[in-house]
Motif scaffolding. Structure first.
Motif, PDB file in Angstrom:
ATOM      1  N   GLU A 110      48.926  20.008 -57.320  1.00  0.00           N
ATOM      2  CA  GLU A 110      48.084  21.089 -57.842  1.00  0.00           C
ATOM      3  C   GLU A 110      46.895  20.508 -58.572  1.00  0.00           C
ATOM      4  OE1 GLU A 110      46.538  24.001 -60.789  1.00  0.00           O
ATOM      5  OE2 GLU A 110      47.458  22.080 -61.218  1.00  0.00           O
ATOM      6  N   GLU A 111      47.133  19.373 -59.229  1.00  0.00           N
ATOM      7  CA  GLU A 111      46.134  18.857 -60.175  1.00  0.00           C
ATOM      8  C   GLU A 111      44.854  18.386 -59.478  1.00  0.00           C
ATOM      9  OE1 GLU A 111      46.106  19.347 -63.199  1.00  0.00           O
ATOM     10  OE2 GLU A 111      48.174  19.622 -63.863  1.00  0.00           O
TER      11      GLU A 111
ATOM     12  N   HIS B 279      53.943  23.938 -60.179  1.00  0.00           N
ATOM     13  CA  HIS B 279      53.628  22.699 -59.459  1.00  0.00           C
ATOM     14  C   HIS B 279      54.456  21.541 -60.006  1.00  0.00           C
ATOM     15  CE1 HIS B 279      50.872  21.182 -62.677  1.00  0.00           C
ATOM     16  NE2 HIS B 279      50.480  22.438 -62.793  1.00  0.00           N
TER      17      HIS B 279
ATOM     18  N   GLU C 123      51.782  28.517 -65.374  1.00  0.00           N
ATOM     19  CA  GLU C 123      50.841  27.638 -66.076  1.00  0.00           C
ATOM     20  C   GLU C 123      50.863  28.068 -67.539  1.00  0.00           C
ATOM     21  OE1 GLU C 123      49.186  25.067 -64.976  1.00  0.00           O
ATOM     22  OE2 GLU C 123      49.117  25.333 -62.795  1.00  0.00           O
TER      23      GLU C 123
ATOM     24  N   ASP D 211      52.220  21.360 -69.130  1.00  0.00           N
ATOM     25  CA  ASP D 211      51.612  21.623 -67.817  1.00  0.00           C
ATOM     26  C   ASP D 211      52.321  20.827 -66.737  1.00  0.00           C
ATOM     27  OD1 ASP D 211      49.946  22.329 -65.766  1.00  0.00           O
ATOM     28  OD2 ASP D 211      48.218  21.220 -66.486  1.00  0.00           O
ATOM     29  N   THR D 212      53.336  21.363 -66.020  1.00  0.00           N
ATOM     30  CA  THR D 212      53.828  22.716 -66.212  1.00  0.00           C
ATOM     31  C   THR D 212      55.347  22.718 -66.059  1.00  0.00           C
ATOM     32  OG1 THR D 212      52.985  24.953 -65.847  1.00  0.00           O
ATOM     33  CG2 THR D 212      53.706  23.780 -63.865  1.00  0.00           C
TER      34      THR D 212
END
Ligand SMILES: [Zn+2]
Length: 391
Positions: free
Chosen positions: A146-147, A82, A170, A112-113
């Motif tokens: 994504e988060e 992501h 990840e 991340d990431t």
């Protein structure tokens, strides 16, 4: 086993620095979060000779799907990461400088990431330049958002883009993650009848009903879902995390809502879980109770078959790189949720430790960055002309 030389190590670090220097953090109210990252990644992939397709999910917030057009294998594998990071507020290190100290690179997204993204891109680039590619159609996929809740991957699965398998990037300390629990969030409501609290028998107290529901969730329901356990994930859990009800001190409340965070081991569909919860709760509260589920939101758990060729081959390389190679379970969830629901066999692999993700002094050990790059590069070059996904 491939090992990076000094120049290649320098290149992957430089790439990570450049990715970290781009602010793709999710700050409240910020727009076009991934626009700059997407343009950098597009440029990088095109320079490798890849074609880049774009799904514009929101203005300045695309998903990218890059591949080599000359690759025409019958099977396809995506390497995915992501583009967004969590907020940089409250950070104690410069979030964008990519400063190196004691064998670590510091900054938002190093762990991340973006580190894993740099590792994937570098491995693809080196293998591509040497013409040492597997027979599978390889895709590099960079998703937005994504988060928040894997929004980018969910949007991608609304299109007809699919691959046979995915390695989702990840932080796993360069080990192989084959399973995680699936979250299912319920919002439930009980309805009563308002009346004066001096004559409670004239009404029905919605909070009282909710109290019984809460004891059910933490009691009989939890006991029920904990009957089964998973060898890597342990047992499912359910916890009431938010509650609100009533309006004034002198009115018997007619409405109460609660939110329940459920984390389920693989084995049941989300619909099955919901139906079972509803049936048991209704039984518990009795026929006269007015209770309903207002909304649910969830993801499928991940439970990749450990005997698949991709898993076996990755395990072998991870062991060659000094890791355990044992399939692992994790407590977080990732884009593997939407991908699994979309029929893509997914595993998680990447550099760094989840303990350093989202922290005020986020960092990535350089050795992890090198190792992730070497593992993916080896996976590609050990399978030149053959399918990684085949025997
Ligand atoms: Zn992440």
């Amino acid at each position: 086993m491939e090992t990076l030389n000094k120049a290649q190590k320098g290149e992957v670090v430089q790439l990570l620095k450049e990715l970290v220097a781009i602010d793709s953090s999710q700050m409240p109210g910020k727009e076009r979060v991934e626009e700059e990252m997407a343009s950098y990644v597009t440029h990088y992939c095109k320079a490798m000779g890849m074609t880049v397709d774009k799904q514009e999910v929101a203005p300045g917030r695309p998903n990218l799907m890059a591949h080599w057009p000359e690759q025409t294998g019958s099977k396809s594998l995506m390497l995915e990461a992501h583009m967004d990071t969590v907020t940089v507020e409250g950070m104690t290190v410069d979030p964008f400088a990519g400063k190196i100290r004691d064998g670590k690179i510091l900054g938002r997204g190093t762990c991340d990431t973006k580190g894993t993204m740099a590792a994937f891109l570098t491995a693809l680039r080196i293998a591509g330049e040497r013409g040492q590619l597997p027979a599978d159609k390889l895709y590099f996929v960079a998703v937005m958002d994504e988060e928040t809740c894997c929004e980018g991957a969910k949007e991608l699965m609304k299109t007809d883009f699919r691959t046979d398998a995915a390695i989702v990037g990840e932080p796993t300390r360069c080990e192989l993650v084959t399973c995680h629990k699936g979250p299912l969030w319920f919002e439930v409501e009980t309805r009563g009848r308002a009346c004066h609290p001096s004559l409670p028998e004239k009404g029905r107290n919605a909070i009282d009903e909710m109290a019984r529901l809460v004891s059910f969730v933490h009691g009989a329901y939890t006991e029920h879902i904990q009957h089964k356990s998973h060898p890597l994930l342990g047992r499912s859990t359910a916890q009431v995390t938010v509650i609100e009800g009533g309006t004034r001190i002198n009115i018997i409340p007619e409405r109460c809502r609660a939110k329940i965070d459920g984390r389920y081991i693989p084995g049941q569909s989300l619909d099955e879980i919901k139906t079972e919860f509803e049936r048991m709760a209704r039984q518990q509260l009795g026929p006269e109770a007015s209770f309903h589920i207002v909304s649910t939101k969830g993801f499928l758990p991940l439970d990749s078959p450990v005997e698949s060729p991709l898993v076996r081959k990755l395990q072998k390389v991870i062991r060659q790189a000094g890791g355990s190679g044992k399939p692992q379970g994790v407590n977080y969830f990732a884009d593997t949720g939407p991908f699994t629901a979309g029929g893509i066999a997914s595993v998680i692999f990447g550099s760094g430790d989840i303990a350093q993700a989202h922290t005020a002094d986020e960092y990535l050990e350089l050795d992890q960055l090198y190792r992730a790059t070497e593992v993916i590069l080896t996976l590609l070059t050990q399978n030149v002309g053959r399918s990684i996904l085949g025997e």
